[in-house]
Design a protein around this motif. Structure first.
Motif, PDB file in Angstrom:
ATOM      1  N   THR A   1     -12.029  46.601  48.759  1.00 59.44           N
ATOM      2  CA  THR A   1     -12.494  47.009  47.228  1.00 59.44           C
ATOM      3  C   THR A   1     -12.247  45.830  46.183  1.00 59.44           C
ATOM      4  N   SER A   2     -11.165  45.210  46.638  1.00 61.74           N
ATOM      5  CA  SER A   2     -10.881  44.303  45.403  1.00 61.74           C
ATOM      6  C   SER A   2     -11.673  42.993  45.669  1.00 61.74           C
ATOM      7  N   GLU A   3     -12.292  42.675  46.878  1.00 61.97           N
ATOM      8  CA  GLU A   3     -12.892  41.479  47.041  1.00 61.97           C
ATOM      9  C   GLU A   3     -14.324  42.004  46.569  1.00 61.97           C
ATOM     10  N   ALA A   4     -14.876  43.247  46.370  1.00 62.28           N
ATOM     11  CA  ALA A   4     -15.982  43.718  46.034  1.00 62.28           C
ATOM     12  C   ALA A   4     -16.425  43.418  44.765  1.00 62.28           C
ATOM     13  N   VAL A   5     -15.545  43.262  43.701  1.00 66.50           N
ATOM     14  CA  VAL A   5     -15.789  42.945  42.165  1.00 66.50           C
ATOM     15  C   VAL A   5     -16.321  41.608  42.385  1.00 66.50           C
TER      16      VAL A   5
ATOM     17  N   SER B   1     -23.099  34.660  41.300  1.00 61.47           N
ATOM     18  CA  SER B   1     -22.152  35.739  41.293  1.00 61.47           C
ATOM     19  C   SER B   1     -20.914  35.065  41.998  1.00 61.47           C
ATOM     20  N   PHE B   2     -19.912  35.476  41.379  1.00 60.64           N
ATOM     21  CA  PHE B   2     -18.643  34.777  41.843  1.00 60.64           C
ATOM     22  C   PHE B   2     -17.431  36.197  42.172  1.00 60.64           C
ATOM     23  N   SER B   3     -16.537  35.895  43.107  1.00 63.94           N
ATOM     24  CA  SER B   3     -15.559  37.000  43.391  1.00 63.94           C
ATOM     25  C   SER B   3     -14.543  37.133  42.556  1.00 63.94           C
ATOM     26  N   LEU B   4     -13.963  37.929  42.054  1.00 65.19           N
ATOM     27  CA  LEU B   4     -13.054  38.353  41.052  1.00 65.19           C
ATOM     28  C   LEU B   4     -11.850  37.213  41.299  1.00 65.19           C
TER      29      LEU B   4
ATOM     30  N   ALA C   1     -11.813  34.339  42.820  1.00 63.65           N
ATOM     31  CA  ALA C   1     -12.202  32.889  42.434  1.00 63.65           C
ATOM     32  C   ALA C   1     -11.957  32.819  41.082  1.00 63.65           C
ATOM     33  N   VAL C   2     -12.515  33.692  40.174  1.00 63.77           N
ATOM     34  CA  VAL C   2     -12.407  33.553  38.772  1.00 63.77           C
ATOM     35  C   VAL C   2     -10.901  33.673  38.173  1.00 63.77           C
ATOM     36  N   LYS C   3     -10.109  34.517  39.146  1.00 68.16           N
ATOM     37  CA  LYS C   3      -8.579  34.523  38.702  1.00 68.16           C
ATOM     38  C   LYS C   3      -8.152  32.971  39.019  1.00 68.16           C
ATOM     39  N   ARG C   4      -8.611  32.641  40.148  1.00 68.58           N
ATOM     40  CA  ARG C   4      -8.018  31.055  40.450  1.00 68.58           C
ATOM     41  C   ARG C   4      -8.604  30.066  39.418  1.00 68.58           C
ATOM     42  N   LEU C   5      -9.755  30.051  39.002  1.00 67.32           N
ATOM     43  CA  LEU C   5     -10.173  29.413  38.328  1.00 67.32           C
ATOM     44  C   LEU C   5      -9.393  29.298  36.627  1.00 67.32           C
ATOM     45  N   GLN C   6      -9.005  30.576  36.266  1.00 68.42           N
ATOM     46  CA  GLN C   6      -8.449  30.793  35.027  1.00 68.42           C
ATOM     47  C   GLN C   6      -6.928  30.044  35.169  1.00 68.42           C
ATOM     48  N   GLU C   7      -6.321  30.364  36.297  1.00 64.14           N
ATOM     49  CA  GLU C   7      -5.004  29.965  36.577  1.00 64.14           C
ATOM     50  C   GLU C   7      -5.049  28.231  36.465  1.00 64.14           C
ATOM     51  N   LEU C   8      -5.964  27.685  37.113  1.00 61.92           N
ATOM     52  CA  LEU C   8      -6.270  26.269  37.212  1.00 61.92           C
ATOM     53  C   LEU C   8      -6.521  25.669  35.733  1.00 61.92           C
ATOM     54  N   MET C   9      -7.378  26.154  35.037  1.00 61.26           N
ATOM     55  CA  MET C   9      -7.698  25.781  33.584  1.00 61.26           C
ATOM     56  C   MET C   9      -6.414  26.046  32.657  1.00 61.26           C
ATOM     57  N   GLU C  10      -5.502  26.941  32.851  1.00 56.11           N
ATOM     58  CA  GLU C  10      -4.354  27.134  31.928  1.00 56.11           C
ATOM     59  C   GLU C  10      -3.308  26.073  32.312  1.00 56.11           C
ATOM     60  N   SER C  11      -3.172  25.930  33.501  1.00 52.84           N
ATOM     61  CA  SER C  11      -2.366  24.777  33.930  1.00 52.84           C
ATOM     62  C   SER C  11      -2.863  23.386  33.807  1.00 52.84           C
ATOM     63  N   SER C  12      -4.101  22.992  33.459  1.00 51.23           N
ATOM     64  CA  SER C  12      -4.416  21.798  33.312  1.00 51.23           C
ATOM     65  C   SER C  12      -4.346  21.671  31.870  1.00 51.23           C
ATOM     66  N   VAL C  13      -4.610  22.554  30.941  1.00 52.42           N
ATOM     67  CA  VAL C  13      -4.607  22.468  29.392  1.00 52.42           C
ATOM     68  C   VAL C  13      -2.939  22.502  29.241  1.00 52.42           C
ATOM     69  N   ALA C  14      -2.083  23.094  29.898  1.00 53.57           N
ATOM     70  CA  ALA C  14      -0.579  23.104  29.643  1.00 53.57           C
ATOM     71  C   ALA C  14      -0.123  21.703  29.998  1.00 53.57           C
TER      72      ALA C  14
END
Length: 108
Positions: free
Chosen positions: A18-22, A30-33, A35-48
């Motif tokens: 069910t968590s993969e279904a979002v 359309s992207f899995s939730l 993948a978007v979480k990993r993108l957010q982490e990647l963008m936060e780490s690159s800015v920091a």
């Protein structure tokens, strides 16, 4: 005892499915939730790690070349305005998306 363990295993698998279904939709894709979480982490780490000038932040080329970028997000790199799409994905509220109360999230 074995029946209880089997029941717990089935429940954990169901929770994983069910968590993969979002899905999060952006620019017709359309992207899995996850993948978007990993993108957010990647963008936060690159800015920091290295604050960039606004001109460099507007380019998606460094992000698209990053080997840590989830594979399912690579098709977004081919679109004009990919940096704007990445920026929108970076601000998707995960807590709201997990309960599908955000318009871009589907599949709950």
């Amino acid at each position: 005892m074995k029946a209880a363990l089997a029941t717990i295993a089935v429940l954990l698998l169901a929770l994983g499915w069910t968590s993969e279904a979002v899905q999060v939709e952006e620019n017709g894709l359309s992207f899995s939730l996850e993948a978007v979480k990993r993108l957010q982490e990647l963008m936060e780490s690159s800015v920091a790690a290295a604050p960039q000038s606004p001109r460099l932040r507007a380019s998606s080329a460094p992000l698209c070349a990053d080997p840590m970028l989830p594979q399912e997000l690579l098709p977004l790199c081919r679109f004009r305005g990919a940096s704007a799409s990445f920026a929108r994905l970076a601000v998707v509220p995960m807590d709201v998306c997990e309960i599908c109360a955000f318009a871009a999230c589907t599949g709950c």
